[in-house]
Design a protein around this motif. Structure first.
Motif, PDB file in Angstrom:
ATOM      1  N   ALA A 245       0.972  -1.140   0.010  1.00  0.00           N
ATOM      2  CA  ALA A 245       0.082   0.067  -0.100  1.00  0.00           C
ATOM      3  C   ALA A 245       1.004   1.256   0.080  1.00  0.00           C
ATOM      4  CB  ALA A 245      -0.919  -0.072   1.088  1.00  0.00           C
ATOM      5  N   ILE A 246       0.434   2.396  -0.762  1.00  0.00           N
ATOM      6  CA  ILE A 246       1.092   3.588  -0.682  1.00  0.00           C
ATOM      7  C   ILE A 246       0.321   4.703   0.212  1.00  0.00           C
ATOM      8  CG2 ILE A 246       2.167   5.391  -2.142  1.00  0.00           C
ATOM      9  CD1 ILE A 246       2.660   3.118  -4.371  1.00  0.00           C
ATOM     10  N   ALA A 247       1.196   5.461   0.874  1.00  0.00           N
ATOM     11  CA  ALA A 247       0.652   6.642   1.610  1.00  0.00           C
ATOM     12  C   ALA A 247       1.673   7.930   1.273  1.00  0.00           C
ATOM     13  CB  ALA A 247       0.473   6.410   3.117  1.00  0.00           C
ATOM     14  N   ALA A 248       0.911   8.828   0.813  1.00  0.00           N
ATOM     15  CA  ALA A 248       1.636  10.218   0.395  1.00  0.00           C
ATOM     16  C   ALA A 248       1.154  11.069   1.117  1.00  0.00           C
ATOM     17  CB  ALA A 248       1.700  10.119  -0.986  1.00  0.00           C
ATOM     18  N   TYR A 249       1.869  12.304   1.350  1.00  0.00           N
ATOM     19  CA  TYR A 249       1.377  13.691   1.751  1.00  0.00           C
ATOM     20  C   TYR A 249       1.878  14.712   1.076  1.00  0.00           C
ATOM     21  CZ  TYR A 249       5.319  13.886   4.993  1.00  0.00           C
ATOM     22  OH  TYR A 249       6.771  13.989   5.580  1.00  0.00           O
ATOM     23  N   HIS A 250       1.533  15.623   0.951  1.00  0.00           N
ATOM     24  CA  HIS A 250       1.795  17.149   0.491  1.00  0.00           C
ATOM     25  C   HIS A 250       2.479  17.692   1.601  1.00  0.00           C
ATOM     26  CE1 HIS A 250       1.339  21.070  -2.116  1.00  0.00           C
ATOM     27  NE2 HIS A 250       2.344  20.685  -1.493  1.00  0.00           N
ATOM     28  N   ASP A 251       3.803  17.877   1.610  1.00  0.00           N
ATOM     29  CA  ASP A 251       4.733  18.494   2.752  1.00  0.00           C
ATOM     30  C   ASP A 251       4.750  19.910   2.278  1.00  0.00           C
ATOM     31  OD1 ASP A 251       6.430  18.951   4.779  1.00  0.00           O
ATOM     32  OD2 ASP A 251       7.892  17.840   4.043  1.00  0.00           O
ATOM     33  N   GLU A 252       4.005  20.851   2.704  1.00  0.00           N
ATOM     34  CA  GLU A 252       3.821  21.932   2.244  1.00  0.00           C
ATOM     35  C   GLU A 252       4.770  22.857   2.691  1.00  0.00           C
ATOM     36  OE1 GLU A 252      -1.099  22.681   1.515  1.00  0.00           O
ATOM     37  OE2 GLU A 252      -0.444  22.564   3.849  1.00  0.00           O
ATOM     38  N   ASN A 253       5.217  22.641   3.778  1.00  0.00           N
ATOM     39  CA  ASN A 253       6.281  23.627   4.238  1.00  0.00           C
ATOM     40  C   ASN A 253       7.518  22.850   4.301  1.00  0.00           C
ATOM     41  OD1 ASN A 253       5.868  21.699   6.450  1.00  0.00           O
ATOM     42  ND2 ASN A 253       5.357  22.994   7.974  1.00  0.00           N
ATOM     43  N   ALA A 254       7.755  21.819   3.612  1.00  0.00           N
ATOM     44  CA  ALA A 254       8.957  20.911   3.312  1.00  0.00           C
ATOM     45  C   ALA A 254       9.916  20.843   4.483  1.00  0.00           C
ATOM     46  CB  ALA A 254       9.829  21.740   2.192  1.00  0.00           C
ATOM     47  N   ASN A 255       9.086  20.359   5.697  1.00  0.00           N
ATOM     48  CA  ASN A 255       9.982  20.315   6.997  1.00  0.00           C
ATOM     49  C   ASN A 255      10.072  18.803   7.078  1.00  0.00           C
ATOM     50  OD1 ASN A 255       7.327  19.335   7.619  1.00  0.00           O
ATOM     51  ND2 ASN A 255       6.892  20.495   9.641  1.00  0.00           N
ATOM     52  N   GLY A 256       9.848  17.911   6.165  1.00  0.00           N
ATOM     53  CA  GLY A 256      10.183  16.627   6.235  1.00  0.00           C
ATOM     54  C   GLY A 256       9.137  15.583   7.108  1.00  0.00           C
ATOM     55  N   LYS A 257       8.053  16.330   7.500  1.00  0.00           N
ATOM     56  CA  LYS A 257       7.243  15.469   8.562  1.00  0.00           C
ATOM     57  C   LYS A 257       5.674  15.872   8.131  1.00  0.00           C
ATOM     58  CE  LYS A 257       7.279  18.421  12.312  1.00  0.00           C
ATOM     59  NZ  LYS A 257       7.566  18.495  13.803  1.00  0.00           N
ATOM     60  N   LEU A 258       4.785  15.006   8.479  1.00  0.00           N
ATOM     61  CA  LEU A 258       3.351  15.261   8.218  1.00  0.00           C
ATOM     62  C   LEU A 258       2.869  16.010   9.453  1.00  0.00           C
ATOM     63  CD1 LEU A 258       0.725  14.823   6.791  1.00  0.00           C
ATOM     64  CD2 LEU A 258       0.225  12.777   8.006  1.00  0.00           C
ATOM     65  N   ASP A 259       2.594  17.269   9.193  1.00  0.00           N
ATOM     66  CA  ASP A 259       2.046  18.139  10.369  1.00  0.00           C
ATOM     67  C   ASP A 259       0.737  17.830  10.805  1.00  0.00           C
ATOM     68  OD1 ASP A 259       4.515  19.445  10.150  1.00  0.00           O
ATOM     69  OD2 ASP A 259       3.711  21.003   8.693  1.00  0.00           O
ATOM     70  N   ARG A 260       0.518  17.956  12.060  1.00  0.00           N
ATOM     71  CA  ARG A 260      -0.887  17.287  12.503  1.00  0.00           C
ATOM     72  C   ARG A 260      -1.207  18.591  13.687  1.00  0.00           C
ATOM     73  NH1 ARG A 260      -1.479  11.649  12.304  1.00  0.00           N
ATOM     74  NH2 ARG A 260       0.439  10.736  11.600  1.00  0.00           N
ATOM     75  N   ASN A 261      -2.687  18.592  13.753  1.00  0.00           N
ATOM     76  CA  ASN A 261      -3.097  19.671  14.441  1.00  0.00           C
ATOM     77  C   ASN A 261      -3.090  19.086  16.112  1.00  0.00           C
ATOM     78  OD1 ASN A 261      -5.289  17.776  15.016  1.00  0.00           O
ATOM     79  ND2 ASN A 261      -6.752  18.801  13.745  1.00  0.00           N
ATOM     80  N   PHE A 262      -3.668  19.877  17.131  1.00  0.00           N
ATOM     81  CA  PHE A 262      -3.527  19.600  18.372  1.00  0.00           C
ATOM     82  C   PHE A 262      -4.301  18.168  18.927  1.00  0.00           C
ATOM     83  CE2 PHE A 262      -7.558  21.592  18.099  1.00  0.00           C
ATOM     84  CZ  PHE A 262      -8.401  21.051  18.992  1.00  0.00           C
ATOM     85  N   ILE A 263      -5.121  17.686  17.953  1.00  0.00           N
ATOM     86  CA  ILE A 263      -5.767  16.376  18.465  1.00  0.00           C
ATOM     87  C   ILE A 263      -5.250  15.455  17.675  1.00  0.00           C
ATOM     88  CG2 ILE A 263      -7.782  17.311  19.441  1.00  0.00           C
ATOM     89  CD1 ILE A 263      -9.141  16.634  16.993  1.00  0.00           C
ATOM     90  N   GLY A 264      -4.125  15.415  16.784  1.00  0.00           N
ATOM     91  CA  GLY A 264      -3.365  14.532  16.072  1.00  0.00           C
ATOM     92  C   GLY A 264      -3.977  14.234  14.539  1.00  0.00           C
ATOM     93  N   ILE A 265      -4.822  15.093  14.213  1.00  0.00           N
ATOM     94  CA  ILE A 265      -5.229  14.957  12.680  1.00  0.00           C
ATOM     95  C   ILE A 265      -4.418  15.574  11.715  1.00  0.00           C
ATOM     96  CG2 ILE A 265      -7.312  15.245  11.090  1.00  0.00           C
ATOM     97  CD1 ILE A 265      -9.245  15.089  13.486  1.00  0.00           C
ATOM     98  N   PRO A 266      -3.842  14.913  10.805  1.00  0.00           N
ATOM     99  CA  PRO A 266      -3.156  15.634   9.819  1.00  0.00           C
ATOM    100  C   PRO A 266      -3.617  17.052   9.269  1.00  0.00           C
ATOM    101  CG  PRO A 266      -3.266  13.313   9.255  1.00  0.00           C
ATOM    102  CD  PRO A 266      -4.181  13.631  10.349  1.00  0.00           C
ATOM    103  N   SER A 267      -2.721  17.986   9.125  1.00  0.00           N
ATOM    104  CA  SER A 267      -3.144  19.210   8.610  1.00  0.00           C
ATOM    105  C   SER A 267      -2.613  19.516   7.583  1.00  0.00           C
ATOM    106  CB  SER A 267      -2.612  20.593   9.761  1.00  0.00           C
ATOM    107  OG  SER A 267      -1.172  20.354   9.916  1.00  0.00           O
ATOM    108  N   GLU A 268      -1.769  18.803   6.937  1.00  0.00           N
ATOM    109  CA  GLU A 268      -1.324  18.724   5.360  1.00  0.00           C
ATOM    110  C   GLU A 268      -2.079  17.667   4.620  1.00  0.00           C
ATOM    111  OE1 GLU A 268       3.271  20.327   5.446  1.00  0.00           O
ATOM    112  OE2 GLU A 268       3.000  18.285   6.411  1.00  0.00           O
ATOM    113  N   PRO A 269      -2.451  17.790   3.420  1.00  0.00           N
ATOM    114  CA  PRO A 269      -3.028  16.962   2.415  1.00  0.00           C
ATOM    115  C   PRO A 269      -2.298  15.792   2.406  1.00  0.00           C
ATOM    116  CG  PRO A 269      -2.829  19.040   1.377  1.00  0.00           C
ATOM    117  CD  PRO A 269      -2.128  19.301   2.758  1.00  0.00           C
ATOM    118  N   TYR A 270      -3.215  14.691   2.442  1.00  0.00           N
ATOM    119  CA  TYR A 270      -2.608  13.371   2.433  1.00  0.00           C
ATOM    120  C   TYR A 270      -3.515  12.539   1.413  1.00  0.00           C
ATOM    121  CZ  TYR A 270      -5.977  11.973   5.688  1.00  0.00           C
ATOM    122  OH  TYR A 270      -6.932  11.570   6.512  1.00  0.00           O
TER     123      TYR A 270
END
Length: 159
Positions: free
Chosen positions: A103-128
């Motif tokens: 299976a493949i998972a991908a995300y758009h690292d909009e700020n190019a920080n090398g990680k999937l950013d999440r909000n305060f409850i752990g839901i991804p804030s970058e598109p995936y």
């Protein structure tokens, strides 16, 4: 002329062998390489590739992908990849992959920080996104079974 004594016959036989020895040794050294050179050439096997095409909203950042097996789903990719964005598309390529279920998972690292950013409850804030357009369940990530595909080798493109 009579028959040669046994010692003379042996000496004559030995001299004959000595005279032929260089031809025998020459033949050993040259016959093997010549045979190897005349063997038909085998074309190298083509490199099998899985491509994952991610369509993104804008060209900032990069696309990061992971090819996963069931055991490490969304924890540690079997093979990671990343891609620059061109024309709002990122293409992650995975080469040299054996046949199997992945299976493949991908995300758009909009700020190019090398990680999937999440909000305060752990839901991804970058598109995936994932293969098979797998969607999250209520308060849970998509399962491996939702995103899996069977790869049998060759060149395959997933979206």
């Amino acid at each position: 002329m009579g028959a040669l004594p046994a010692g003379a016959r042996l000496l004559r036989s030995w001299c004959l062998h000595l005279r032929l020895a260089p031809f025998f040794v020459f033949g050993l050294f040259w016959a093997v390489p010549l045979r190897a050179q005349t063997a038909p050439a085998v074309a190298p096997a083509p490199v099998a590739t899985i491509e994952f095409v991610a369509v993104v909203a804008h060209g900032k950042g990069m696309v990061r992908c992971g090819l996963y097996t069931r055991e490490k789903w969304l924890k540690k990719p079997f093979k990671p990849a990343k891609s620059a964005i061109a024309n709002k598309r990122g293409v992650c390529r995975f080469t040299g992959i054996a046949g199997g279920t992945y299976a493949i998972a991908a995300y758009h690292d909009e700020n190019a920080n090398g990680k999937l950013d999440r909000n305060f409850i752990g839901i991804p804030s970058e598109p995936y996104g994932m293969t098979n357009d797998a969607r999250p369940k209520i308060f849970a990530a998509p399962t491996f079974d939702d995103a899996k595909f069977v790869y049998q080798g060759g060149n395959v493109q997933q979206r």
